[in-house]
Design a protein around this motif. Structure first.
Motif, PDB file in Angstrom:
ATOM      1  N   GLY A 281       0.194  -0.950   0.036  1.00  0.00           N
ATOM      2  CA  GLY A 281       0.205  -0.195  -0.249  1.00  0.00           C
ATOM      3  C   GLY A 281       0.745   1.074  -0.274  1.00  0.00           C
ATOM      4  N   GLY A 282       1.807   0.594  -0.628  1.00  0.00           N
ATOM      5  CA  GLY A 282       3.130   2.285  -0.484  1.00  0.00           C
ATOM      6  C   GLY A 282       3.308   2.801   0.921  1.00  0.00           C
ATOM      7  N   SER A 283       3.748   1.947   2.003  1.00  0.00           N
ATOM      8  CA  SER A 283       3.598   2.472   3.368  1.00  0.00           C
ATOM      9  C   SER A 283       5.112   1.840   4.024  1.00  0.00           C
ATOM     10  CB  SER A 283       2.423   2.887   4.219  1.00  0.00           C
ATOM     11  OG  SER A 283       2.159   1.369   4.249  1.00  0.00           O
ATOM     12  N   ALA A 284       5.901   2.486   4.704  1.00  0.00           N
ATOM     13  CA  ALA A 284       6.615   1.229   5.335  1.00  0.00           C
ATOM     14  C   ALA A 284       6.126   0.566   5.922  1.00  0.00           C
ATOM     15  CB  ALA A 284       7.882   2.435   5.833  1.00  0.00           C
ATOM     16  N   ALA A 285       6.185  -1.448   6.139  1.00  0.00           N
ATOM     17  CA  ALA A 285       5.785  -1.719   6.401  1.00  0.00           C
ATOM     18  C   ALA A 285       6.749  -2.435   7.195  1.00  0.00           C
ATOM     19  CB  ALA A 285       4.945  -2.773   6.036  1.00  0.00           C
ATOM     20  N   THR A 286       8.128  -2.430   6.881  1.00  0.00           N
ATOM     21  CA  THR A 286       9.352  -3.487   7.392  1.00  0.00           C
ATOM     22  C   THR A 286      10.629  -2.426   7.390  1.00  0.00           C
ATOM     23  OG1 THR A 286       9.678  -4.566   5.442  1.00  0.00           O
ATOM     24  CG2 THR A 286       8.428  -5.011   6.536  1.00  0.00           C
ATOM     25  N   PRO A 287      11.374  -3.089   8.974  1.00  0.00           N
ATOM     26  CA  PRO A 287      12.629  -2.692   8.767  1.00  0.00           C
ATOM     27  C   PRO A 287      13.170  -2.636   7.541  1.00  0.00           C
ATOM     28  CG  PRO A 287      12.362  -3.799  10.422  1.00  0.00           C
ATOM     29  CD  PRO A 287      11.021  -4.430   9.226  1.00  0.00           C
ATOM     30  N   VAL A 288      13.196  -3.973   6.806  1.00  0.00           N
ATOM     31  CA  VAL A 288      13.946  -3.761   5.437  1.00  0.00           C
ATOM     32  C   VAL A 288      13.422  -2.278   4.502  1.00  0.00           C
ATOM     33  CG1 VAL A 288      14.221  -5.255   3.570  1.00  0.00           C
ATOM     34  CG2 VAL A 288      13.838  -6.751   5.856  1.00  0.00           C
ATOM     35  N   LEU A 289      12.620  -2.418   3.975  1.00  0.00           N
ATOM     36  CA  LEU A 289      12.104  -0.941   3.438  1.00  0.00           C
ATOM     37  C   LEU A 289      12.686   0.332   3.828  1.00  0.00           C
ATOM     38  CD1 LEU A 289       8.308  -1.476   2.895  1.00  0.00           C
ATOM     39  CD2 LEU A 289       9.793  -1.201   0.848  1.00  0.00           C
ATOM     40  N   ALA A 290      12.641   0.403   5.573  1.00  0.00           N
ATOM     41  CA  ALA A 290      13.225   1.124   5.979  1.00  0.00           C
ATOM     42  C   ALA A 290      15.240   1.500   5.000  1.00  0.00           C
ATOM     43  CB  ALA A 290      13.601   1.208   7.285  1.00  0.00           C
ATOM     44  N   LEU A 291      15.243   0.064   5.027  1.00  0.00           N
ATOM     45  CA  LEU A 291      16.554   0.432   4.235  1.00  0.00           C
ATOM     46  C   LEU A 291      16.645   0.036   2.679  1.00  0.00           C
ATOM     47  CD1 LEU A 291      19.879   0.474   3.502  1.00  0.00           C
ATOM     48  CD2 LEU A 291      19.905  -2.472   4.237  1.00  0.00           C
ATOM     49  N   THR A 292      16.093  -0.246   2.645  1.00  0.00           N
ATOM     50  CA  THR A 292      15.419   0.060   0.450  1.00  0.00           C
ATOM     51  C   THR A 292      14.779   1.820   0.363  1.00  0.00           C
ATOM     52  OG1 THR A 292      14.769  -2.019   0.463  1.00  0.00           O
ATOM     53  CG2 THR A 292      13.547  -0.584  -1.223  1.00  0.00           C
ATOM     54  N   ARG A 293      14.409   2.170   0.758  1.00  0.00           N
ATOM     55  CA  ARG A 293      14.581   3.613   1.611  1.00  0.00           C
ATOM     56  C   ARG A 293      15.552   4.579   0.898  1.00  0.00           C
ATOM     57  NH1 ARG A 293       9.258   2.618   3.210  1.00  0.00           N
ATOM     58  NH2 ARG A 293       7.567   2.953   2.093  1.00  0.00           N
ATOM     59  N   ARG A 294      15.920   4.139   2.349  1.00  0.00           N
ATOM     60  CA  ARG A 294      17.743   4.593   2.032  1.00  0.00           C
ATOM     61  C   ARG A 294      19.143   4.949   1.569  1.00  0.00           C
ATOM     62  NH1 ARG A 294      18.923   6.803   7.381  1.00  0.00           N
ATOM     63  NH2 ARG A 294      16.555   6.225   9.225  1.00  0.00           N
TER      64      ARG A 294
END
Length: 500
Positions: A281-294
């Motif tokens: 849904g386009g929102s940060a759901a996991t710590p993995v996505l945090a690193l992906t965005r970074r």
């Protein structure tokens, strides 16, 4: 017993390794209380630190005679302490108009350009500026109102390149008390009282309100929060840099590219395709996505030099391109074009005023390649790495049974005896055609790729294999009928392909 202000500043300098003995240190002095206090404090510490001090003053040409008086005042301080004095000036308002900057941003840019120029000319190791705990609190609040993420909570860093901030743990009121105890005068800048600016409203209205109505130590608490966030950011930056070095690569065109699977699952312990590896849904759901965005931001910084103008919406657009779009799709970021090719994302630097349609053909041209493949020895394989499309091909010679087995289709297997070595692995070229296995007529490869829904941007770099000029195989297509294995085949050449 409360330590002296000078001792606390020395502790900050040592704790953050700001200064080494023998350094030549510049001090940015505007004439205001904070910068004058910085000058006096470093003057008292110079023997202990073993440094030579330079006073740097930048005239913004914004306040007429008052600004001229500021410069004269700072020059007098430098003479009083026998410090080297370097001053310069620039038309900040004019530069702001020409470049579309706001006045405060233009002043900061030109001031720091001046510091860098003087440091280079005079061999200065560091330039000290007078940001305080109040500045830290104001910056953090300003970032919050702008809609910052965790990175923005880190606020102002004690050391940023050549710039050091020895007063970041000291409140503005303490510095004024310190100057009053020395009978040291300073200059007041009337423009700092202009509450039409966000920073001035935070300074003169919001922070006093928080201190009076909620907690007198509000500045201290906000500065402490910034320090904690900064510690977290240091860890994240180290991880970003390590993952960027491990996963991203530079293309000959100057682009940065990486596998989509690596972007979505940048840590080895998480597998691509798992629930934790994909956005929901386009929102940060996991710590993995945090690193992906970074990682997206890290690539942007690699190409643009800073994260300025890159918003959270831009990062989400990149994730959508990676997870929902087809090969050949492209989006625009400020000064960067991101394009999906096969299973990779390519980030191209472009002029900020150039749209996607203005990118030069030379920069985004399809990769051209051609590799000669020698006859492999007995029980050996020929391996060909094609960095232009991030693919690795393996050709293995195998014994072939007299009667074809049920699992054998001939799709990716050629009859060894019908080939003429060396073979050539190259990209598709206009006019390429051949008769696919078990077909009665010659077909153009371009048409076959179109029917297979291969995006147009991928077709020109599509890998094919030729023998004595004849096309015998193309990725994802049947082999040429005259080179396919059959009942009389004694040895086959099996072709395997993988992404790297």
């Amino acid at each position: 017993m409360k330590r002296s202000l000078q001792a606390r500043v020395l502790d900050t300098v040592v704790r953050h390794s700001m200064i080494c003995s023998g350094d030549r240190i510049g001090i940015g002095v505007s004439g205001g209380a904070d910068s004058v206090a910085l000058l006096r404090l470093l003057a008292g510490l110079r023997a202990q630190l073993g440094v030579r001090l330079f006073v740097l003053h930048f005239h913004h040409q914004l306040r007429g005679a008052d600004a001229d008086a500021d410069e004269m005042f700072v020059a007098g301080l430098a003479r009083e302490f026998d410090f080297d004095f370097v001053a310069d000036r620039a038309d900040v308002a004019g530069e702001a108009r020409r470049n579309g900057w706001n006045l405060e941003d233009a002043a900061r840019r030109l001031r720091y350009q001046f510091f860098e120029s003087v440091a280079t000319t005079n061999g200065l190791g560091r330039v000290a500026v007078a940001h305080t705990a109040n500045d830290q609190a104001e910056t953090l609040l300003a970032h919050l109102f702008r809609g910052t993420g965790p990175a923005g909570l880190a606020g102002i860093y004690p050391v940023a390149g050549r710039i050091i901030r020895p007063l970041l743990g000291v409140g503005r009121g303490e510095l004024r008390d310190y100057l009053l105890s020395l009978n040291q005068a300073w200059r007041e800048d009337a423009s700092n009282e202009d509450t039409s600016r966000t920073r001035a409203r935070i300074r003169h209205k919001l922070l006093p309100f928080l201190q009076q109505e909620f907690d007198p130590a509000a500045v201290t608490h906000l500065a402490r929060l910034a320090g904690l966030a900064r510690e977290e950011e240091i860890f994240w930056h180290a991880l970003e840099d390590e993952r960027f070095a491990a996963l991203a690569s530079r293309e000959p065109s100057g682009a940065v590219s990486l596998r989509i699977a690596d972007l979505l699952s940048p840590l080895p312990m998480f597998k691509t395709g798992s629930r934790d590896a994909e956005p929901r849904g386009g929102s940060a759901a996991t710590p993995v996505l945090a690193l992906t965005r970074r990682l997206v931001r890290r690539i942007f910084v690699e190409l643009r030099g800073s994260r300025q103008q890159l918003t959270a919406r831009h990062v989400e657009d990149v994730l959508h391109l990676a997870t929902k779009s087809q090969s050949g799709s492209r989006i625009e970021l400020p000064g960067v074009i991101v394009e999906r090719r096969f299973d990779r994302l390519l980030f191209f630097p472009v002029s900020p005023d150039a749209g996607a349609e203005k990118i030069g053909r030379e920069q985004l041209r399809d990769p051209q390649f051609e590799y000669t493949i020698a006859l492999p020895g007995s029980s050996e394989s020929a391996r060909i790495v094609v960095p232009e499309i991030h693919r690795r091909f393996t050709l293995k010679v195998v014994d072939w049974p007299a009667v074809s087995r049920e699992t054998t289709t001939g799709w990716d297997t050629l009859d060894f005896d019908r080939l003429r070595w060396p073979l050539v692995l190259r990209n598709w070229r206009p006019g390429d055609s051949y008769r696919p296995h078990r077909r009665h007529r010659v077909r153009k490869l371009k048409r076959m790729l179109l029917e297979s829904r291969v995006p147009r941007c991928d077709r020109a770099s599509w890998p094919v294999l030729t023998s004595a000029g004849a096309l015998v195989w193309a990725l994802g297509c049947p082999v040429a009928d005259e080179f396919a294995v059959g009942s009389g085949t004694r040895a086959g050449v099996v072709i395997a392909e993988e992404e790297f």
